[in-house]
Design a protein around this motif. Structure first.
Motif, PDB file in Angstrom:
ATOM      1  N   PRO A  15       0.877  -1.248  -0.002  1.00 32.76           N
ATOM      2  CA  PRO A  15      -0.100  -0.101  -0.164  1.00 32.76           C
ATOM      3  C   PRO A  15       0.811   1.311  -0.093  1.00 32.76           C
ATOM      4  N   LEU A  16       2.225   1.250   0.600  1.00 32.15           N
ATOM      5  CA  LEU A  16       2.790   2.322   0.614  1.00 32.15           C
ATOM      6  C   LEU A  16       3.252   2.678  -0.876  1.00 32.15           C
ATOM      7  N   ALA A  17       3.580   1.698  -1.804  1.00 34.27           N
ATOM      8  CA  ALA A  17       4.008   1.685  -2.920  1.00 34.27           C
ATOM      9  C   ALA A  17       2.746   2.411  -3.867  1.00 34.27           C
ATOM     10  N   LYS A  18       1.697   2.050  -3.710  1.00 32.83           N
ATOM     11  CA  LYS A  18       0.607   2.517  -4.175  1.00 32.83           C
ATOM     12  C   LYS A  18       0.519   4.041  -4.287  1.00 32.83           C
ATOM     13  N   LYS A  19       0.685   4.242  -2.797  1.00 35.43           N
ATOM     14  CA  LYS A  19       0.499   5.652  -2.389  1.00 35.43           C
ATOM     15  C   LYS A  19       1.364   6.592  -2.979  1.00 35.43           C
ATOM     16  N   LEU A  20       2.912   6.120  -2.799  1.00 37.97           N
ATOM     17  CA  LEU A  20       3.792   6.805  -3.922  1.00 37.97           C
ATOM     18  C   LEU A  20       3.617   6.991  -5.074  1.00 37.97           C
ATOM     19  N   ILE A  21       3.206   6.168  -5.794  1.00 39.85           N
ATOM     20  CA  ILE A  21       2.817   5.952  -7.293  1.00 39.85           C
ATOM     21  C   ILE A  21       1.893   7.254  -7.524  1.00 39.85           C
ATOM     22  N   GLY A  22       0.587   7.233  -6.501  1.00 38.58           N
ATOM     23  CA  GLY A  22      -0.226   8.059  -6.743  1.00 38.58           C
ATOM     24  C   GLY A  22       0.238   9.590  -6.550  1.00 38.58           C
ATOM     25  N   LYS A  23       1.345   9.710  -5.906  1.00 40.33           N
ATOM     26  CA  LYS A  23       1.983  11.024  -5.540  1.00 40.33           C
ATOM     27  C   LYS A  23       3.006  11.429  -6.619  1.00 40.33           C
ATOM     28  N   GLY A  24       2.998  10.505  -7.838  1.00 40.74           N
ATOM     29  CA  GLY A  24       3.879  10.981  -8.842  1.00 40.74           C
ATOM     30  C   GLY A  24       5.226  10.293  -8.967  1.00 40.74           C
ATOM     31  N   TYR A  25       5.671   9.385  -7.817  1.00 44.85           N
ATOM     32  CA  TYR A  25       7.122   8.647  -7.804  1.00 44.85           C
ATOM     33  C   TYR A  25       6.851   7.416  -8.761  1.00 44.85           C
ATOM     34  N   SER A  26       7.987   6.924  -9.307  1.00 47.20           N
ATOM     35  CA  SER A  26       8.285   5.650  -9.956  1.00 47.20           C
ATOM     36  C   SER A  26       8.637   4.806  -9.074  1.00 47.20           C
ATOM     37  N   VAL A  27       8.023   3.558  -8.805  1.00 47.99           N
ATOM     38  CA  VAL A  27       8.219   2.749  -7.623  1.00 47.99           C
ATOM     39  C   VAL A  27       8.773   1.557  -8.310  1.00 47.99           C
ATOM     40  N   ASN A  28       9.790   0.870  -7.805  1.00 48.79           N
ATOM     41  CA  ASN A  28      10.373  -0.750  -7.922  1.00 48.79           C
ATOM     42  C   ASN A  28       9.951  -1.204  -6.674  1.00 48.79           C
ATOM     43  N   GLY A  29       9.553  -2.284  -6.609  1.00 47.06           N
ATOM     44  CA  GLY A  29       9.044  -3.133  -5.660  1.00 47.06           C
ATOM     45  C   GLY A  29       9.389  -4.586  -5.610  1.00 47.06           C
ATOM     46  N   SER A  30       9.976  -5.029  -4.398  1.00 52.11           N
ATOM     47  CA  SER A  30      10.396  -6.447  -4.689  1.00 52.11           C
ATOM     48  C   SER A  30       9.507  -7.518  -3.804  1.00 52.11           C
ATOM     49  N   THR A  31       9.523  -8.722  -4.134  1.00 51.19           N
ATOM     50  CA  THR A  31       8.777  -9.966  -3.288  1.00 51.19           C
ATOM     51  C   THR A  31       9.812 -10.821  -3.443  1.00 51.19           C
ATOM     52  N   THR A  32       9.429 -11.973  -2.652  1.00 48.40           N
ATOM     53  CA  THR A  32       9.884 -13.181  -2.823  1.00 48.40           C
ATOM     54  C   THR A  32       9.263 -14.188  -3.262  1.00 48.40           C
ATOM     55  N   THR A  33       8.049 -13.875  -3.847  1.00 49.00           N
ATOM     56  CA  THR A  33       7.085 -14.645  -4.236  1.00 49.00           C
ATOM     57  C   THR A  33       6.851 -14.726  -5.770  1.00 49.00           C
ATOM     58  N   GLN A  34       6.815 -15.469  -6.415  1.00 49.77           N
ATOM     59  CA  GLN A  34       7.012 -15.586  -8.079  1.00 49.77           C
ATOM     60  C   GLN A  34       5.431 -15.074  -8.290  1.00 49.77           C
ATOM     61  N   ASN A  35       4.402 -15.517  -7.986  1.00 48.22           N
ATOM     62  CA  ASN A  35       3.083 -15.312  -8.198  1.00 48.22           C
ATOM     63  C   ASN A  35       2.607 -13.975  -7.606  1.00 48.22           C
ATOM     64  N   LYS A  36       3.463 -13.449  -6.886  1.00 46.42           N
ATOM     65  CA  LYS A  36       2.988 -12.085  -6.307  1.00 46.42           C
ATOM     66  C   LYS A  36       3.526 -11.119  -7.364  1.00 46.42           C
ATOM     67  N   LEU A  37       4.243 -11.138  -8.285  1.00 48.65           N
ATOM     68  CA  LEU A  37       4.991 -10.404  -9.452  1.00 48.65           C
ATOM     69  C   LEU A  37       3.804  -9.682 -10.062  1.00 48.65           C
ATOM     70  N   SER A  38       2.557 -10.393 -10.494  1.00 47.13           N
ATOM     71  CA  SER A  38       1.743  -9.879 -11.341  1.00 47.13           C
ATOM     72  C   SER A  38       0.700  -8.865 -10.507  1.00 47.13           C
ATOM     73  N   ILE A  39       0.914  -9.165  -9.158  1.00 46.29           N
ATOM     74  CA  ILE A  39       0.095  -8.186  -8.307  1.00 46.29           C
ATOM     75  C   ILE A  39       0.742  -6.669  -8.088  1.00 46.29           C
ATOM     76  N   LEU A  40       1.940  -6.953  -8.048  1.00 45.35           N
ATOM     77  CA  LEU A  40       2.798  -5.624  -8.080  1.00 45.35           C
ATOM     78  C   LEU A  40       2.664  -4.994  -9.346  1.00 45.35           C
ATOM     79  N   GLU A  41       2.836  -5.733 -10.388  1.00 41.28           N
ATOM     80  CA  GLU A  41       2.805  -4.934 -11.967  1.00 41.28           C
ATOM     81  C   GLU A  41       1.377  -4.343 -12.046  1.00 41.28           C
ATOM     82  N   SER A  42       0.304  -5.171 -11.555  1.00 41.72           N
ATOM     83  CA  SER A  42      -1.090  -4.574 -11.864  1.00 41.72           C
ATOM     84  C   SER A  42      -1.387  -3.189 -10.993  1.00 41.72           C
ATOM     85  N   ALA A  43      -0.683  -3.134 -10.053  1.00 42.22           N
ATOM     86  CA  ALA A  43      -0.662  -1.929  -9.028  1.00 42.22           C
ATOM     87  C   ALA A  43       0.206  -0.676  -9.664  1.00 42.22           C
TER      88      ALA A  43
END
Length: 274
Positions: A15-43
């Motif tokens: 949710p922090l990443a989503k908030k920062l994107i909404g404020k105009g920042y570009s955000v790289n996000g990491s996860t240790t779970t392969q199937n969560k990559l699509s969740i990050l990308e969709s956000a």
């Protein structure tokens, strides 16, 4: 456009990443779970699979940090226990992870680091706790967080701000669900030291916006009813069995002060969510 890398897009990081994107920042996000990559990308997050271990780190860490100005480290130690056996088996696991990360930060474009820590570094001190209080951690998690803080703060290749959160709560996360129905709970008169996910995100945003680097902040809502009063009330509100406390062990009254966050960041907590 300022780019921020968030190491650990979990309960708070996502949710922090989503908030920062909404404020105009570009955000790289990491996860240790392969199937969560699509969740990050969709956000709208640039997703990376990063596994930070005590002895190794995935190659993707380089691309994850590339072109970022700020790195937010939000990975929990996941350590339990404070006896001799657990200390030997868990010794420096989290610290080693941070140690492994340091060279990659040094070689990257990152110049600012925000490290999400915990007020557990203060241990069970009595009285009012401020950022000037000398930490005295008692749990293995608290000990390794404090060591990790020092490793980051002492590095002259980047500026580090430490953000020590109290007990984390949110709409989907509340300790009363774990405490409901339990008996013989200790420290009924101890004040609660909690912070809501919403306030966590806003405070991080303010640190970035106001460029408050090379600093330490305790982040706990200025709301400190006793454990017994607070959790009894919350159990009733959620139709749960009220926890029962014992007065036999009632000697810790630690109150984390939020004055610095309120004064330096001019931040006002939303006490309605507590």
């Amino acid at each position: 456009m300022t780019q921020i890398s968030i190491l650990g897009c979990g309960w708070l990081g996502l949710p922090l990443a989503k908030k920062l994107i909404g404020k105009g920042y570009s955000v790289n996000g990491s996860t240790t779970t392969q199937n969560k990559l699509s969740i990050l990308e969709s956000a709208g997050i640039n997703p990376f699979l990063v596994a930070l271990e005590s002895e190794s780190i995935t190659e993707s860490i380089k691309d994850f940090l590339d072109k970022s100005d700020i790195l937010i480290i939000d990975i929990p130690p996941k350590l339990r226990g404070n006896n001799a056996d657990s200390e030997n088996s868990l010794r420096k696991i989290f610290v080693d992870k941070i140690d492994n990360l340091i060279p990659f930060i040094e070689k990257s474009t990152v110049k600012k680091v925000l490290f999400v820590s915990s007020t557990s570094v203060y241990g069970d001190e009595n009285g009012i706790i401020t950022e000037e209080t000398i930490p005295n951690p008692e749990t293995e998690s608290g000990k390794q967080l404090l060591l990790s803080e020092a490793i980051l703060q002492e590095n002259e290749n980047f500026e580090t701000t430490i953000l020590r959160f109290g007990g984390l709560i949110g709409e989907d996360r509340h300790p009363v669900k774990f405490l409901a129905g339990k008996e013989n709970l200790e420290n009924p008169d101890a004040p609660v030291n909690l912070i809501h996910q919403k306030d966590c995100i806003f405070i991080i945003e303010q640190i970035i916006n106001q460029s408050k680097w090379n600093d330490v902040f305790n982040a706990v809502a200025p709301f400190h009813p006793t454990r017994q009063d607070y959790y009894t009330q919350k159990a009733q509100e959620q139709n749960l069995i009220s926890p029962k406390f014992t007065v036999e062990k009632s000697n810790i009254k630690k109150t984390i002060s939020s004055n610095k966050v309120e004064n330096i960041l001019s931040y006002q907590f939303d006490l309605d969510v507590y």
